[in-house]
Design a protein around this motif. Structure first.
Motif, PDB file in Angstrom:
ATOM      1  N   GLY A   1       0.739  -1.283   0.031  1.00  0.00           N
ATOM      2  CA  GLY A   1       0.019  -0.204   0.026  1.00  0.00           C
ATOM      3  C   GLY A   1       1.035   1.222   0.138  1.00  0.00           C
ATOM      4  N   PRO A   2       0.195   2.380  -0.345  1.00  0.00           N
ATOM      5  CA  PRO A   2       1.139   3.849  -0.109  1.00  0.00           C
ATOM      6  C   PRO A   2       1.673   3.979   0.904  1.00  0.00           C
ATOM      7  CG  PRO A   2      -1.248   3.862  -1.089  1.00  0.00           C
ATOM      8  CD  PRO A   2      -1.216   2.585  -0.600  1.00  0.00           C
ATOM      9  N   VAL A   3       2.738   4.357   0.843  1.00  0.00           N
ATOM     10  CA  VAL A   3       3.488   4.938   1.949  1.00  0.00           C
ATOM     11  C   VAL A   3       3.717   6.236   2.181  1.00  0.00           C
ATOM     12  CG1 VAL A   3       4.255   2.435   2.852  1.00  0.00           C
ATOM     13  CG2 VAL A   3       5.831   3.944   1.604  1.00  0.00           C
ATOM     14  N   VAL A   4       4.209   6.774   1.136  1.00  0.00           N
ATOM     15  CA  VAL A   4       4.618   8.042   0.912  1.00  0.00           C
ATOM     16  C   VAL A   4       3.535   9.134   0.921  1.00  0.00           C
ATOM     17  CG1 VAL A   4       5.882   9.447  -0.705  1.00  0.00           C
ATOM     18  CG2 VAL A   4       6.629   7.015  -0.611  1.00  0.00           C
ATOM     19  N   PRO A   5       3.633   9.988   1.917  1.00  0.00           N
ATOM     20  CA  PRO A   5       2.548  11.067   2.068  1.00  0.00           C
ATOM     21  C   PRO A   5       2.427  12.001   0.834  1.00  0.00           C
ATOM     22  CG  PRO A   5       4.403  11.646   3.381  1.00  0.00           C
ATOM     23  CD  PRO A   5       4.748  10.311   3.078  1.00  0.00           C
ATOM     24  N   VAL A   6       1.296  12.458   0.544  1.00  0.00           N
ATOM     25  CA  VAL A   6       1.020  13.366  -0.586  1.00  0.00           C
ATOM     26  C   VAL A   6       0.770  14.635  -0.030  1.00  0.00           C
ATOM     27  CG1 VAL A   6      -0.533  14.131  -2.246  1.00  0.00           C
ATOM     28  CG2 VAL A   6       0.223  11.688  -1.925  1.00  0.00           C
ATOM     29  N   ARG A   7       1.699  15.844  -0.466  1.00  0.00           N
ATOM     30  CA  ARG A   7       1.289  17.348   0.084  1.00  0.00           C
ATOM     31  C   ARG A   7       0.606  17.922  -1.069  1.00  0.00           C
ATOM     32  NH1 ARG A   7       7.104  18.685   3.212  1.00  0.00           N
ATOM     33  NH2 ARG A   7       6.635  17.203   4.787  1.00  0.00           N
ATOM     34  N   ALA A   8      -0.094  19.218  -0.517  1.00  0.00           N
ATOM     35  CA  ALA A   8      -0.984  19.957  -1.431  1.00  0.00           C
ATOM     36  C   ALA A   8      -0.230  21.256  -1.417  1.00  0.00           C
ATOM     37  CB  ALA A   8      -2.489  19.903  -1.124  1.00  0.00           C
ATOM     38  N   ARG A   9      -0.395  21.848  -2.688  1.00  0.00           N
ATOM     39  CA  ARG A   9      -0.017  23.282  -2.912  1.00  0.00           C
ATOM     40  C   ARG A   9      -1.084  23.862  -3.594  1.00  0.00           C
ATOM     41  NH1 ARG A   9       2.723  22.221   0.869  1.00  0.00           N
ATOM     42  NH2 ARG A   9       5.018  22.482   1.239  1.00  0.00           N
ATOM     43  N   GLY A  10      -1.899  24.415  -3.055  1.00  0.00           N
ATOM     44  CA  GLY A  10      -3.077  24.691  -3.811  1.00  0.00           C
ATOM     45  C   GLY A  10      -3.872  23.618  -4.318  1.00  0.00           C
ATOM     46  N   ALA A  11      -4.163  23.822  -5.567  1.00  0.00           N
ATOM     47  CA  ALA A  11      -4.787  22.463  -6.189  1.00  0.00           C
ATOM     48  C   ALA A  11      -3.653  21.412  -6.829  1.00  0.00           C
ATOM     49  CB  ALA A  11      -5.638  23.014  -7.409  1.00  0.00           C
ATOM     50  N   TYR A  12      -2.583  21.584  -6.714  1.00  0.00           N
ATOM     51  CA  TYR A  12      -1.369  20.443  -7.145  1.00  0.00           C
ATOM     52  C   TYR A  12      -1.031  19.700  -5.973  1.00  0.00           C
ATOM     53  CZ  TYR A  12       2.822  19.280  -9.445  1.00  0.00           C
ATOM     54  OH  TYR A  12       3.773  18.899 -10.443  1.00  0.00           O
ATOM     55  N   ARG A  13      -1.246  18.595  -6.135  1.00  0.00           N
ATOM     56  CA  ARG A  13      -0.726  17.575  -5.148  1.00  0.00           C
ATOM     57  C   ARG A  13       0.424  16.597  -5.637  1.00  0.00           C
ATOM     58  NH1 ARG A  13      -4.253  16.127  -1.365  1.00  0.00           N
ATOM     59  NH2 ARG A  13      -3.915  13.786  -1.451  1.00  0.00           N
ATOM     60  N   GLN A  14       1.195  16.382  -4.553  1.00  0.00           N
ATOM     61  CA  GLN A  14       2.600  15.724  -5.066  1.00  0.00           C
ATOM     62  C   GLN A  14       3.023  14.893  -3.874  1.00  0.00           C
ATOM     63  OE1 GLN A  14       6.639  17.921  -5.916  1.00  0.00           O
ATOM     64  NE2 GLN A  14       5.887  17.425  -7.717  1.00  0.00           N
ATOM     65  N   SER A  15       3.430  13.590  -4.365  1.00  0.00           N
ATOM     66  CA  SER A  15       4.020  12.983  -3.170  1.00  0.00           C
ATOM     67  C   SER A  15       5.225  13.638  -2.654  1.00  0.00           C
ATOM     68  CB  SER A  15       4.229  11.608  -3.607  1.00  0.00           C
ATOM     69  OG  SER A  15       4.965  11.526  -4.563  1.00  0.00           O
ATOM     70  N   ALA A  16       5.524  13.287  -1.333  1.00  0.00           N
ATOM     71  CA  ALA A  16       6.883  13.920  -0.565  1.00  0.00           C
ATOM     72  C   ALA A  16       8.089  13.293  -1.226  1.00  0.00           C
ATOM     73  CB  ALA A  16       6.806  13.644   0.722  1.00  0.00           C
ATOM     74  N   LEU A  17       7.739  12.204  -1.792  1.00  0.00           N
ATOM     75  CA  LEU A  17       9.106  11.433  -2.610  1.00  0.00           C
ATOM     76  C   LEU A  17       8.780  11.631  -4.304  1.00  0.00           C
ATOM     77  CD1 LEU A  17      11.856   9.904  -3.275  1.00  0.00           C
ATOM     78  CD2 LEU A  17      10.190   7.840  -3.030  1.00  0.00           C
TER      79      LEU A  17
ATOM     80  N   LEU B   1      11.681  21.461   6.580  1.00  0.00           N
ATOM     81  CA  LEU B   1      11.617  22.845   6.293  1.00  0.00           C
ATOM     82  C   LEU B   1      10.160  23.268   5.888  1.00  0.00           C
ATOM     83  CD1 LEU B   1      14.953  22.925   4.514  1.00  0.00           C
ATOM     84  CD2 LEU B   1      14.408  23.975   6.492  1.00  0.00           C
ATOM     85  N   PRO B   2       9.541  24.424   6.252  1.00  0.00           N
ATOM     86  CA  PRO B   2       8.095  24.496   5.932  1.00  0.00           C
ATOM     87  C   PRO B   2       7.930  24.802   4.572  1.00  0.00           C
ATOM     88  CG  PRO B   2       9.074  26.272   7.146  1.00  0.00           C
ATOM     89  CD  PRO B   2       9.984  25.000   7.358  1.00  0.00           C
ATOM     90  N   TRP B   3       8.846  25.295   3.640  1.00  0.00           N
ATOM     91  CA  TRP B   3       8.782  25.555   2.450  1.00  0.00           C
ATOM     92  C   TRP B   3       8.805  24.412   1.440  1.00  0.00           C
ATOM     93  CZ3 TRP B   3      13.692  25.054   0.770  1.00  0.00           C
ATOM     94  CH2 TRP B   3      14.641  25.293   1.317  1.00  0.00           C
ATOM     95  N   VAL B   4       9.469  23.306   1.897  1.00  0.00           N
ATOM     96  CA  VAL B   4       9.639  22.079   1.094  1.00  0.00           C
ATOM     97  C   VAL B   4       8.549  21.362   0.885  1.00  0.00           C
ATOM     98  CG1 VAL B   4      10.927  19.913   0.973  1.00  0.00           C
ATOM     99  CG2 VAL B   4      11.980  22.024   1.507  1.00  0.00           C
ATOM    100  N   THR B   5       8.048  21.011  -0.378  1.00  0.00           N
ATOM    101  CA  THR B   5       7.119  20.106  -0.827  1.00  0.00           C
ATOM    102  C   THR B   5       7.573  18.722  -0.943  1.00  0.00           C
ATOM    103  OG1 THR B   5       5.911  22.075  -2.154  1.00  0.00           O
ATOM    104  CG2 THR B   5       5.080  19.987  -2.430  1.00  0.00           C
ATOM    105  N   SER B   6       8.522  18.442  -1.466  1.00  0.00           N
ATOM    106  CA  SER B   6       8.866  17.216  -1.787  1.00  0.00           C
ATOM    107  C   SER B   6      10.274  17.108  -1.948  1.00  0.00           C
ATOM    108  CB  SER B   6       8.063  16.471  -3.079  1.00  0.00           C
ATOM    109  OG  SER B   6       8.228  17.517  -4.249  1.00  0.00           O
ATOM    110  N   LEU B   7      11.059  15.768  -2.019  1.00  0.00           N
ATOM    111  CA  LEU B   7      12.179  15.497  -2.454  1.00  0.00           C
ATOM    112  C   LEU B   7      12.407  14.782  -3.819  1.00  0.00           C
ATOM    113  CD1 LEU B   7      13.366  14.502   1.134  1.00  0.00           C
ATOM    114  CD2 LEU B   7      13.255  16.863   0.237  1.00  0.00           C
ATOM    115  N   VAL B   8      13.350  15.182  -4.486  1.00  0.00           N
ATOM    116  CA  VAL B   8      13.421  14.391  -5.737  1.00  0.00           C
ATOM    117  C   VAL B   8      14.735  13.447  -5.519  1.00  0.00           C
ATOM    118  CG1 VAL B   8      14.277  14.469  -7.941  1.00  0.00           C
ATOM    119  CG2 VAL B   8      12.621  16.140  -7.289  1.00  0.00           C
ATOM    120  N   VAL B   9      14.466  12.298  -5.487  1.00  0.00           N
ATOM    121  CA  VAL B   9      15.385  11.068  -5.008  1.00  0.00           C
ATOM    122  C   VAL B   9      15.582  10.098  -6.050  1.00  0.00           C
ATOM    123  CG1 VAL B   9      16.585   9.810  -3.036  1.00  0.00           C
ATOM    124  CG2 VAL B   9      15.143  11.674  -2.568  1.00  0.00           C
TER     125      VAL B   9
END
Length: 300
Positions: A6-22, A245-253
């Motif tokens: 199952g999904p383990v990576v949280p998803v973060r929202a910036r306005g209507a744009y949703r992106q996984s933390a990874l 960091l409060p301004w970080v949406t996600s990490l590209v790894v």
């Protein structure tokens, strides 16, 4: 390790744009990438398995670029049916329309992409064309990949900027004054969380522009902080710091193997450092030379 089904990576929202933390970085699909890379470029079967695993783990986006060799083409062969969204970057110095057309052909995608300029220097000539991609529906967000805090300050003035990618890690304090929580809709993804592998490799590799004794002292401090904060190891600490960091949406790894991907997903699914822990880490770590922090200067 969490349930891998199952999904383990949280998803973060910036306005209507949703992106996984990874976000899965794919520079590794176009060539051997990273100073600590020991396994080389994954083959097509390994790539397909990684992308399937990424989706299972809750990853929403993959990150690529025209400049990443065959990365877009190899993604195009493996992405159909997976539902993973794509972030790509215009070729450095290239015409926006021509580069985007080449990306779409390689990726085999017709829907909206997240599209970035690969260089801040190209904003003067290319930003107007990139903005038009929002109007035509070719892009869901447009932005810029920056290399330095000075470049970041410049691009923050661009109209309709919705996305920034920048290199940051637990040793790099230069970005702290350049961003704040005043832009809640701006997506900020951080690349080079391990400083192209140096922080993960620790004392096993030479660090550019830093004496071995200084390197060993920094590694020892990171390992001590990891223990004090109850983190699994140094890599856990590095990711937990960035996600705090409060301004970080996600990490590209990126990952060369499915095992690495699953490991990164597990770490990124954990709680970030608290604000107090983040400040303690910043106070304990020395200022690093910009020649180390900027890989473009490693060969100088």
């Amino acid at each position: 390790m969490k349930d891998q089904a199952g999904p383990v990576v949280p998803v973060r929202a910036r306005g209507a744009y949703r992106q996984s933390a990874l976000v899965l970085g794919t520079a590794q699909l176009g060539g051997t990438y990273g100073i600590a890379n020991r396994t080389g470029m994954p083959d097509d079967d390994a790539t397909a398995r990684m992308l399937v695993a990424a989706r299972e783990l809750g990853v929403t986006h993959v990150d690529t670029a025209r400049a990443y060799g065959d990365s877009e083409h190899r993604l195009g062969a493996a992405l159909p049916g997976l539902g993973l969204a794509v972030i790509t970057k215009i070729g450095p110095g290239a015409d926006v329309r021509d580069s985007l057309a080449a990306s779409r052909e390689a990726l085999g995608l017709t829907g909206p992409l997240t599209i970035l300029l690969h260089r801040a220097a190209d904003a003067a000539a290319g930003w107007s064309d990139l903005r038009r991609c929002l109007d035509t529906g070719e892009a869901d967000r447009v932005g810029v990949s920056v290399q330095s805090p000075d470049e970041l300050r410049q691009v923050l003035e661009l109209p309709d900027l919705g996305y920034v990618q920048l290199p940051c890690n637990i040793l790099d304090k230069r970005w702290l004054a350049a961003l704040s929580g005043e832009q809640p809709d701006l997506v900020v993804t951080v690349r080079s969380a391990y400083l192209q592998g140096l922080l993960a490799a620790g004392s096993d590799v030479t660090w550019p522009h830093l004496h071995d004794a200084e390197r060993d002292a920094v590694v020892a401090t990171l390992d001590r902080l990891a223990v004090e904060f109850g983190r699994e190891d140094r890599t856990d600490l590095c990711l937990a710091y960035l996600l705090s960091l409060p301004w970080v949406t996600s990490l590209v790894v990126g990952a060369e193997t499915e095992e690495q991907l699953r490991r990164n997903a597990d770490l990124i699914s954990r709680k970030p450092l608290t604000a107090a822990e983040r400040e303690q880490a910043l106070a304990a770590l020395p200022e690093m030379p910009v020649e180390l922090l900027d890989p473009a200067r490693w060969s100088a």
